[in-house]
Scaffold this active site. Structure first.
Site, PDB file in Angstrom:
ATOM      1  N   TYR A  67      33.435 -27.693  37.980  1.00 13.67           N
ATOM      2  CA  TYR A  67      33.533 -26.532  37.099  1.00 13.67           C
ATOM      3  C   TYR A  67      32.253 -25.711  37.033  1.00 13.67           C
ATOM      4  O   TYR A  67      32.208 -24.669  36.382  1.00 13.67           O
ATOM      5  CB  TYR A  67      34.080 -26.957  35.731  1.00 13.67           C
ATOM      6  CG  TYR A  67      35.566 -27.219  35.904  1.00 13.67           C
ATOM      7  CD1 TYR A  67      36.490 -26.220  35.708  1.00 13.67           C
ATOM      8  CD2 TYR A  67      36.019 -28.432  36.411  1.00 13.67           C
ATOM      9  CE1 TYR A  67      37.832 -26.422  35.965  1.00 13.67           C
ATOM     10  CE2 TYR A  67      37.363 -28.645  36.669  1.00 13.67           C
ATOM     11  CZ  TYR A  67      38.266 -27.634  36.449  1.00 13.67           C
ATOM     12  OH  TYR A  67      39.596 -27.818  36.720  1.00 13.67           O
ATOM     13  N   ALA A  79      40.084 -33.332  43.054  1.00 16.37           N
ATOM     14  CA  ALA A  79      39.713 -34.092  41.849  1.00 16.37           C
ATOM     15  C   ALA A  79      39.365 -33.099  40.755  1.00 16.37           C
ATOM     16  O   ALA A  79      38.636 -32.134  40.998  1.00 16.37           O
ATOM     17  CB  ALA A  79      38.520 -34.986  42.140  1.00 16.37           C
ATOM     18  N   LYS A  80      39.907 -33.350  39.580  1.00 22.84           N
ATOM     19  CA  LYS A  80      39.553 -32.483  38.449  1.00 22.84           C
ATOM     20  C   LYS A  80      38.332 -33.118  37.777  1.00 22.84           C
ATOM     21  O   LYS A  80      38.455 -33.889  36.817  1.00 22.84           O
ATOM     22  CB  LYS A  80      40.750 -32.363  37.487  1.00 22.84           C
ATOM     23  CG  LYS A  80      40.582 -31.286  36.429  1.00 22.84           C
ATOM     24  CD  LYS A  80      41.892 -31.027  35.719  1.00 22.84           C
ATOM     25  CE  LYS A  80      41.716 -30.147  34.493  1.00 22.84           C
ATOM     26  NZ  LYS A  80      41.354 -28.761  34.769  1.00 22.84           N
ATOM     27  N   ALA A  81      37.180 -32.835  38.357  1.00 24.29           N
ATOM     28  CA  ALA A  81      35.928 -33.454  37.900  1.00 24.29           C
ATOM     29  C   ALA A  81      35.033 -32.378  37.291  1.00 24.29           C
ATOM     30  O   ALA A  81      35.048 -31.224  37.739  1.00 24.29           O
ATOM     31  CB  ALA A  81      35.228 -34.115  39.070  1.00 24.29           C
ATOM     32  N   SER A 130      41.816 -38.518  40.181  1.00 25.26           N
ATOM     33  CA  SER A 130      40.467 -37.922  40.180  1.00 25.26           C
ATOM     34  C   SER A 130      39.424 -39.029  40.047  1.00 25.26           C
ATOM     35  O   SER A 130      38.393 -39.026  40.736  1.00 25.26           O
ATOM     36  CB  SER A 130      40.310 -36.944  39.006  1.00 25.26           C
ATOM     37  OG  SER A 130      41.256 -35.911  39.074  1.00 25.26           O
TER      38      SER A 130
END
Ligand SMILES: Cc1ncc(COP(=O)(O)O)c(C=O)c1O
Length: 319
Positions: free
Chosen positions: A166, A160-162, A64
């Site tokens: 969210y 990507a866990k950005a 990420s």
């Protein structure tokens, strides 16, 4: 759900008291969403507390960061060790939720400043129960398809866990909860099924397991991968493919996967009952195989459990 404070948080290489783990209000990430993070679980097992698929979570954290060109000033093994320390230092013997985060911190302000702000890294851990409720494990949850779609490819990278991603999840989940559902499902920009606000989605039809492929604006979930491997081992056919919305309504079974949600059956979508209206047999098989990894009933042949030495000496920052 309030966060139950623990004594320590690992912050930039040291364990410091929980209440001292603070950042400046002008940190870049706070203004522009420039942080990448992970959600990891540690489980109580017969052989002690173990972090589930720690290596893979840390790899995804670095992936990420790479996508967003965030230089993490630590090696992956240092982050793994920070996760273990966060569990051990706080004596989380009954298991934990672990939250590693790397973010552009306090430096210059501006979307793309000349000098990149320093990257701060923290790992917190605390005790955490069921995300979608205890009863949901068998009874299942009621969900809806959101009026908000997931991010389109070439806008914000879904893999990507950005933090910025969210905002989409918040819109989807908050809308669902306002309408009385446990969770919302987002459609991909082409109108096919994507994922839940914070979960991957699986569907069972005529004994075949379906899930949207990675190009359908989903996060490459580690629980998704776990469930796919467990399914393959049990001879269940899997198809990663485009799923039209209406397949949700005519599925035999539907379930979410995620570190937080674990394996949670879905009993209705948009107030239409799914299958028998509770956990179906394929979901039950996979859920039992999944939880068996922690009770010892499912052999950990992949080395997914990273045991934490709860007696490890603490390296707490002085002062
Ligand atoms: C948007 C989204 N999709 C899927 C998942 C499931 O991923 P994992 O199984 O790695 O927790 C998560 C949780 O991290 C998520 O936030």
């Amino acid at each position: 759900m309030p966060i139950p404070a623990t004594p320590y948080i690992w912050f930039n290489g040291k364990l410091i008291p929980w209440e001292k783990a603070t950042v400046h209000v002008l940190a870049h990430a706070l203004h522009y969403g420039s942080s990448v993070f992970e959600g990891v679980r540690a489980y109580e097992t017969p052989k002690g507390v173990a972090i589930f698929r720690l290596r893979e979570h840390t790899t995804r954290l670095f992936d990420s960061a790479k996508i967003h060109r965030i230089q993490i000033p630590f090696q992956p093994e240092q982050i793994n060790e920070a996760c273990r320390q966060a569990v051990a230092a706080n004596q989380l013997k009954r298991g934990a939720y672990i939250r590693p985060i790397a973010f552009r911190g306090y430096g210059e302000i501006g979307v793309a400043p000349k000098i990149d702000p320093p990257v701060d890294v923290a790992v917190a851990a605390w005790e955490w129960g069921k995300y979608l409720g205890h009863e949901s494990e068998e009874a299942g949850v009621d969900v809806c398809v959101s009026s908000w779609q997931r991010v389109a490819p070439n806008t914000i990278p879904a893999l990507a866990k950005a933090a910025g991603n969210y905002l989409s999840s918040q819109l989807i989940s908050q809308e669902a909860k306002r309408l009385g559902f446990a969770e919302g499902i987002g459609l991909a920009p082409d109108g096919t099924v994507s994922e839940g606000a914070g979960e991957n989605l699986f569907l069972v039809k005529d004994g075949v397991l379906y899930t949207p492929g990675l190009a359908h604006s989903v996060l490459g979930g580690i629980t998704r991968d776990t469930v796919m491997r467990l399914a393959r081992e049990r001879g269940i056919e899997i198809r990663e493919t485009s799923i039209p919305r209406e397949m949700l309504y005519i599925a035999d079974e539907l379930f979410f996967t995620g570190t937080a949600a674990e394996v949670t059956p879905i009993r209705s979508v948009d107030r239409l009952q799914v299958g028998i209206g509770r956990r179906g047999p394929v979901t039950e098989t996979l859920q039992k195989a999944f939880f068996g990894l922690f009770s010892g009933a499912t052999a950990d042949k992949w080395g997914w459990l990273d045991y934490v030495d709860m007696q490890a000496p603490l390296r707490v920052a002085a002062g």
